[in-house]
Write a protein that holds these residues in place. Sequence first.
Motif, PDB file in Angstrom:
ATOM      1  N   GLY A  50       0.822  -1.212   0.000  1.00 54.87           N
ATOM      2  CA  GLY A  50       0.000   0.000   0.000  1.00 54.87           C
ATOM      3  C   GLY A  50       0.850   1.254   0.000  1.00 54.87           C
ATOM      4  O   GLY A  50       0.562   2.219  -0.722  1.00 54.87           O
ATOM      5  N   VAL A  51       1.908   1.256   0.796  1.00 56.28           N
ATOM      6  CA  VAL A  51       2.815   2.407   0.838  1.00 56.28           C
ATOM      7  C   VAL A  51       3.485   2.605  -0.523  1.00 56.28           C
ATOM      8  O   VAL A  51       3.596   3.735  -1.016  1.00 56.28           O
ATOM      9  CB  VAL A  51       3.871   2.227   1.960  1.00 56.28           C
ATOM     10  CG1 VAL A  51       4.971   3.255   1.843  1.00 56.28           C
ATOM     11  CG2 VAL A  51       3.206   2.298   3.324  1.00 56.28           C
ATOM     12  N   LEU A  52       3.913   1.504  -1.134  1.00 55.74           N
ATOM     13  CA  LEU A  52       4.553   1.610  -2.449  1.00 55.74           C
ATOM     14  C   LEU A  52       3.582   2.131  -3.504  1.00 55.74           C
ATOM     15  O   LEU A  52       3.960   2.957  -4.349  1.00 55.74           O
ATOM     16  CB  LEU A  52       5.109   0.247  -2.876  1.00 55.74           C
ATOM     17  CG  LEU A  52       6.349  -0.233  -2.125  1.00 55.74           C
ATOM     18  CD1 LEU A  52       6.703  -1.655  -2.540  1.00 55.74           C
ATOM     19  CD2 LEU A  52       7.515   0.696  -2.353  1.00 55.74           C
ATOM     20  N   GLU A  53       2.341   1.679  -3.464  1.00 55.25           N
ATOM     21  CA  GLU A  53       1.343   2.177  -4.414  1.00 55.25           C
ATOM     22  C   GLU A  53       1.087   3.669  -4.203  1.00 55.25           C
ATOM     23  O   GLU A  53       0.961   4.429  -5.165  1.00 55.25           O
ATOM     24  CB  GLU A  53       0.049   1.378  -4.278  1.00 55.25           C
ATOM     25  CG  GLU A  53       0.143  -0.030  -4.817  1.00 55.25           C
ATOM     26  CD  GLU A  53      -1.095  -0.868  -4.539  1.00 55.25           C
ATOM     27  OE1 GLU A  53      -2.068  -0.348  -3.933  1.00 55.25           O
ATOM     28  OE2 GLU A  53      -1.100  -2.047  -4.927  1.00 55.25           O
ATOM     29  N   GLU A  54       1.031   4.084  -2.948  1.00 52.40           N
ATOM     30  CA  GLU A  54       0.849   5.502  -2.646  1.00 52.40           C
ATOM     31  C   GLU A  54       2.035   6.317  -3.161  1.00 52.40           C
ATOM     32  O   GLU A  54       1.869   7.412  -3.722  1.00 52.40           O
ATOM     33  CB  GLU A  54       0.668   5.694  -1.143  1.00 52.40           C
ATOM     34  CG  GLU A  54       0.360   7.110  -0.736  1.00 52.40           C
ATOM     35  CD  GLU A  54       0.166   7.249   0.771  1.00 52.40           C
ATOM     36  OE1 GLU A  54       0.251   8.396   1.242  1.00 52.40           O
ATOM     37  OE2 GLU A  54      -0.063   6.238   1.452  1.00 52.40           O
ATOM     38  N   MET A  55       3.236   5.784  -2.983  1.00 55.01           N
ATOM     39  CA  MET A  55       4.433   6.475  -3.480  1.00 55.01           C
ATOM     40  C   MET A  55       4.398   6.569  -5.004  1.00 55.01           C
ATOM     41  O   MET A  55       4.762   7.611  -5.576  1.00 55.01           O
ATOM     42  CB  MET A  55       5.701   5.747  -3.019  1.00 55.01           C
ATOM     43  CG  MET A  55       6.017   5.935  -1.543  1.00 55.01           C
ATOM     44  SD  MET A  55       7.440   4.980  -0.992  1.00 55.01           S
ATOM     45  CE  MET A  55       8.744   5.677  -1.953  1.00 55.01           C
ATOM     46  N   ASN A  56       3.952   5.506  -5.673  1.00 50.21           N
ATOM     47  CA  ASN A  56       3.849   5.544  -7.138  1.00 50.21           C
ATOM     48  C   ASN A  56       2.850   6.598  -7.580  1.00 50.21           C
ATOM     49  O   ASN A  56       3.102   7.339  -8.537  1.00 50.21           O
ATOM     50  CB  ASN A  56       3.451   4.172  -7.686  1.00 50.21           C
ATOM     51  CG  ASN A  56       4.601   3.191  -7.697  1.00 50.21           C
ATOM     52  OD1 ASN A  56       5.762   3.594  -7.719  1.00 50.21           O
ATOM     53  ND2 ASN A  56       4.284   1.910  -7.683  1.00 50.21           N
ATOM     54  N   ASN A 111       1.866  11.941  -9.853  1.00 51.02           N
ATOM     55  CA  ASN A 111       1.329  13.299  -9.715  1.00 51.02           C
ATOM     56  C   ASN A 111       2.435  14.341  -9.833  1.00 51.02           C
ATOM     57  O   ASN A 111       2.269  15.374 -10.492  1.00 51.02           O
ATOM     58  CB  ASN A 111       0.597  13.469  -8.383  1.00 51.02           C
ATOM     59  CG  ASN A 111      -0.684  12.681  -8.314  1.00 51.02           C
ATOM     60  OD1 ASN A 111      -1.230  12.273  -9.341  1.00 51.02           O
ATOM     61  ND2 ASN A 111      -1.180  12.438  -7.107  1.00 51.02           N
ATOM     62  N   LEU A 112       3.566  14.080  -9.196  1.00 52.75           N
ATOM     63  CA  LEU A 112       4.706  15.004  -9.267  1.00 52.75           C
ATOM     64  C   LEU A 112       5.218  15.101 -10.699  1.00 52.75           C
ATOM     65  O   LEU A 112       5.522  16.198 -11.190  1.00 52.75           O
ATOM     66  CB  LEU A 112       5.814  14.531  -8.319  1.00 52.75           C
ATOM     67  CG  LEU A 112       7.058  15.388  -8.258  1.00 52.75           C
ATOM     68  CD1 LEU A 112       6.723  16.804  -7.796  1.00 52.75           C
ATOM     69  CD2 LEU A 112       8.087  14.756  -7.331  1.00 52.75           C
ATOM     70  N   LYS A 113       5.289  13.989 -11.394  1.00 55.28           N
ATOM     71  CA  LYS A 113       5.738  13.966 -12.785  1.00 55.28           C
ATOM     72  C   LYS A 113       4.804  14.806 -13.655  1.00 55.28           C
ATOM     73  O   LYS A 113       5.267  15.608 -14.478  1.00 55.28           O
ATOM     74  CB  LYS A 113       5.788  12.518 -13.286  1.00 55.28           C
ATOM     75  CG  LYS A 113       6.220  12.386 -14.720  1.00 55.28           C
ATOM     76  CD  LYS A 113       6.190  10.929 -15.141  1.00 55.28           C
ATOM     77  CE  LYS A 113       6.470  10.808 -16.630  1.00 55.28           C
ATOM     78  NZ  LYS A 113       6.307   9.427 -17.098  1.00 55.28           N
ATOM     79  N   THR A 114       3.493  14.635 -13.460  1.00 55.07           N
ATOM     80  CA  THR A 114       2.514  15.404 -14.231  1.00 55.07           C
ATOM     81  C   THR A 114       2.671  16.899 -13.958  1.00 55.07           C
ATOM     82  O   THR A 114       2.670  17.721 -14.892  1.00 55.07           O
ATOM     83  CB  THR A 114       1.086  14.951 -13.871  1.00 55.07           C
ATOM     84  OG1 THR A 114       0.974  13.549 -14.117  1.00 55.07           O
ATOM     85  CG2 THR A 114       0.053  15.683 -14.689  1.00 55.07           C
TER      86      THR A 114
END
Length: 109
Positions: A76-82, A87-90
């Motif tokens: 779950g943490v990894l999915e949130e980080m992804n 979002n940051l990339k966008t």
Amino acid sequence: MIENIGSSELLMVGLVALLVIGPERLPKVARLLGFWIAKTRNIVASVKEEIKEEFHAEEIRQMLKEKTGSLEDLQGVLEEMNTNTDNLKTTLEKHAQQIEQSIKSPHEK
């Protein structure tokens, strides 16, 4: 259970058995009794071992369950980080486009 029987009590049981069973059949009965006591002890030891193995297996299942929960939390943490990274990339791409447009046409707004 048998450990609590003293030598005088054991002697008394032997004398009563000798009188009730008789001297001819006493050795055969004693061997048979010894056989069944040994067999009972083996069965009890086997059941104890099976119970011990089952408890050990349950402990392992519990540990795996806890580890699985930890892995799910980590996933779950990894999915949130992804998601945050996407979002940051966008956002960075939008800012890069805005900067690129402002460089190409500095007088237009």
